[in-house]
Enzyme design. Structure first.
Site, PDB file in Angstrom:
ATOM      1  N   HIS A  99      28.815 -17.909  14.092  1.00  0.00           N
ATOM      2  CA  HIS A  99      27.880 -18.638  13.216  1.00  0.00           C
ATOM      3  C   HIS A  99      26.437 -18.368  13.623  1.00  0.00           C
ATOM      4  O   HIS A  99      25.606 -19.282  13.628  1.00  0.00           O
ATOM      5  CB  HIS A  99      28.175 -20.144  13.251  1.00  0.00           C
ATOM      6  N   ASP A 128      23.055 -21.970  12.263  1.00  0.00           N
ATOM      7  CA  ASP A 128      24.263 -21.414  11.632  1.00  0.00           C
ATOM      8  C   ASP A 128      23.900 -20.114  10.928  1.00  0.00           C
ATOM      9  O   ASP A 128      22.759 -19.644  11.046  1.00  0.00           O
ATOM     10  CB  ASP A 128      24.913 -22.435  10.678  1.00  0.00           C
ATOM     11  N   ASP A 158      32.959 -22.376  17.767  1.00  0.00           N
ATOM     12  CA  ASP A 158      33.971 -22.294  16.712  1.00  0.00           C
ATOM     13  C   ASP A 158      33.894 -20.975  15.954  1.00  0.00           C
ATOM     14  O   ASP A 158      32.867 -20.301  15.950  1.00  0.00           O
ATOM     15  CB  ASP A 158      33.793 -23.453  15.719  1.00  0.00           C
ATOM     16  N   GLU A 159      34.990 -20.632  15.337  1.00  0.00           N
ATOM     17  CA  GLU A 159      35.100 -19.586  14.315  1.00  0.00           C
ATOM     18  C   GLU A 159      34.299 -18.321  14.644  1.00  0.00           C
ATOM     19  O   GLU A 159      33.423 -17.912  13.887  1.00  0.00           O
ATOM     20  CB  GLU A 159      34.642 -20.160  12.960  1.00  0.00           C
TER      21      GLU A 159
HETATM   22  C1  TNX Z   1      34.701 -25.610   9.637  1.00  0.00           C
HETATM   23  S1  TNX Z   1      34.349 -27.598  11.906  1.00  0.00           S
HETATM   24  C2  TNX Z   1      33.537 -25.357  10.329  1.00  0.00           C
HETATM   25  C3  TNX Z   1      32.241 -25.357   9.619  1.00  0.00           C
HETATM   26  C4  TNX Z   1      32.405 -25.552   8.141  1.00  0.00           C
HETATM   27  C5  TNX Z   1      33.465 -26.608   7.882  1.00  0.00           C
HETATM   28  C6  TNX Z   1      33.644 -26.938   6.430  1.00  0.00           C
HETATM   29  C7  TNX Z   1      33.764 -26.324  12.490  1.00  0.00           C
HETATM   30  C8  TNX Z   1      33.573 -26.356  13.902  1.00  0.00           C
HETATM   31  N1  TNX Z   1      33.488 -25.262  11.698  1.00  0.00           N
HETATM   32  O1  TNX Z   1      31.529 -24.186   9.907  1.00  0.00           O
HETATM   33  O2  TNX Z   1      31.195 -25.931   7.604  1.00  0.00           O
HETATM   34  O3  TNX Z   1      34.692 -26.158   8.405  1.00  0.00           O
HETATM   35  O4  TNX Z   1      34.426 -28.073   6.259  1.00  0.00           O
END
Ligand code: TNX
Length: 509
Positions: free
Chosen positions: A245, A185, A308-309
């Site tokens: 990440h 991460d 993700d994200e």
């Molecule tokens: C979302 S769940 C994230 C994480 C964070 C989390 C905190 C996900 C795939 N990504 O990077 O740690 O929320 O609750």
């Protein structure tokens, strides 16, 4: 006598609740004369026999002999056998029979016996004279889902190998069978990759001087964790999160980002704009090089690639990304994310692996058959995905995000986007969303609870996980109509004694 043994004499209190429990009359007396008899020389079953002896030693202080028999004894024995031919038990089910003479545990496979052992441990009680007894009972049990997991973020805060092994024991006690390790991460890279040594030299550490903080798992430690888990019928799913990440990877190898400029391993939490650059071939060489080593370390067929994200801002301004979009005939940066994911999926499929990604892998519109989607932002979209013949894992944050606060008081101390998730909320989880047809339900492999650790370094990790993980175990093991919150709350009390004995620092109201 060990004080943590269940004192509720005669009551049957097991978590997760078994499918069928018939209480008989009387008790089996457990004492040092009892022998564990394993009805086969099969290595795994022999190991399970020794494991039962170890567990009973820890739980009760009794040291029981383990023997192999050709002739079945009729008394003073805990017999373990695989002669069960009950196909309805599947690979993971077991049958446990306790009479005043004999305890008998049978299953189609050692894994079923292993779960029967966890049940047996919870039946043991002391009578008023302090003698250890097991109530006479017939239990028939098998899990509702094959995928019963814990997701552990050991990137935001490094978790020691010893802690992970202890956690494996505790989740095995709850009959979970998957440990998903979030190994990479923004705030830390935790897995030694021989081809890219800077990942652990630079990426595993954040902060400067006396503030420097971090850690990583040498490959030998990971092999040890995998083997330890496997003995306990737990498979490890490694997660290498791409393309977002990835600050720790970019801090180690800046050329992997669009700007190619040095950045630090992050010391704060968030979603960061510097992500891997899908415009450059170097990025794919990196991803594939890392995955090659991950494949060698983790034998389980499933590998998690995150997804993700991942913000698109850098890609919008990056000549390499824009060239890739043109050359590949993509419409936008969302499709560029799809392009990256699809290339990684192809790479892993060719090596016989199945890919899991967080629900954002659906962005960009191209679904890849064979992929597994792990839903975390709720279950919206799950119906469409299952209709398209893809498998899913349910981890909706509304029920199973155990980094979230568990009481009103805690809500005040946590970031405001974290919702109250009480033990009862966790217990209300159902991996199959409302309205799913039986066909769609078959596509739900099961569920994973998640511990993200921004705010949960050890030992807070224990207090965040437990007792909510106990509730979760029942939502993935027990029959839906066999669950009852009030009844569960009663059964929690004796279970806490087991958590105490396992040194779990669970949350106490
Ligand atoms: C979302 S769940 C994230 C994480 C964070 C989390 C905190 C996900 C795939 N990504 O990077 O740690 O929320 O609750």
């Amino acid at each position: 006598m060990n004080s943590s043994v269940n004192q509720g004499l005669g009551s049957i209190s097991i978590i997760p609740q078994p499918v069928k429990v018939n209480r008989g009359e009387g008790f089996f007396a457990l004492n040092a004369d009892i022998c564990i008899e394993v009805d086969s020389g099969e290595t795994q079953l022999k190991w399970v026999g020794g494991y039962l002896s170890d567990c009973l030693g820890e739980d009760t202080g009794l040291v029981l002999r383990v023997g192999e028999t050709s002739q079945k004894s009729t008394a003073n024995v805990i017999g373990i056998s695989l002669y069960e031919t009950d196909s309805s038990l599947g690979d993971e089910g077991y049958r446990l029979s306790v009479t005043s003479d004999l305890v008998h545990l049978s299953a189609n496979h050692s894994q079923g016996v292993f779960y029967g052992i966890q049940t047996l441990r919870q039946l043991i009680a002391n009578d008023e004279r302090g003698e250890t007894q097991i109530p006479c009972v017939e239990i028939w049990d098998r899990p509702r889902f094959h995928w019963r997991g814990l997701h552990l973020d050991c990137a935001r805060h490094f978790m020691t190998k010893e802690y992970i092994k202890r956690l494996i024991d505790v989740i095995a006690f709850h009959k979970l069978n998957i440990l998903h390790l979030h190994l990479t991460d923004d705030q830390g890279w935790r897995i030694e990759i021989e081809r890219f040594p800077k990942l652990i030299e630079t990426g595993a550490w954040r902060g400067q001087g006396s503030e420097r903080y971090g850690g990583y798992y040498p490959q030998d430690d990971l092999k040890e964790i995998v083997a330890y888990a496997k003995e306990r019928f737990i498979d490890i799913v490694p997660e290498f999160d791409v393309p977002g990440h990835t600050s720790a990877a970019i801090a180690s190898y800046p050329e992997l980002s669009c700007l190619g400029e040095p950045i630090p391993v992050k010391t704060e939490w968030g979603i960061f704009e510097d992500v891997l650059c899908p415009g450059k071939e170097k990025t794919f060489e990196f991803i594939e090089g890392v995955l090659d080593e991950i494949i060698d370390l983790f034998p389980f067929p499933f590998i998690h690639i995150g997804g993700d994200e991942s913000p698109r801002a850098r890609w919008e301004a990056c000549p390499d990304c824009q060239r890739r979009i043109r050359d590949e005939g993509l419409n936008n940066e969302h499709e560029l994310q799809s392009y990256l994911i699809q290339r990684v999926v192809r790479f892993l499929s060719e090596r016989g692996r199945r890919v899991i990604g967080w629900d954002e892998i659906l962005h960009g519109g191209r679904l890849t058959q064979g992929m597994v989607v792990q839903f975390w932002q709720g279950m919206d979209g799950a119906a469409m995905v299952t209709e398209n013949g893809m498998d899913i894992i349910a981890s909706p944050l509304q029920f199973v995000y155990f980094d979230y606060p568990q009481t009103e008081d805690q809500v005040k101390t946590k970031p405001d986007w974290m919702r109250l998730t009480t033990l009862e909320t966790a217990y209300a989880f159902n991996p199959i969303p409302d309205g799913f047809s039986p066909e769609q339900a078959k596509r739900v492999l099961g569920g994973e609870c998640a511990l993200w650790t921004e705010y949960a370094p050890y030992p807070h990790s224990d207090a965040q996980l437990f007792p909510r993980l106990c509730a979760f175990s029942e939502t993935v093991w027990s029959l839906e109509n066999g669950r009852n919150w009030i009844d569960f709350s009663q059964r929690m009390k004796p279970l806490l004694a087991h958590l105490d004995r396992m040194s779990v620092l669970y949350f106490k109201e």
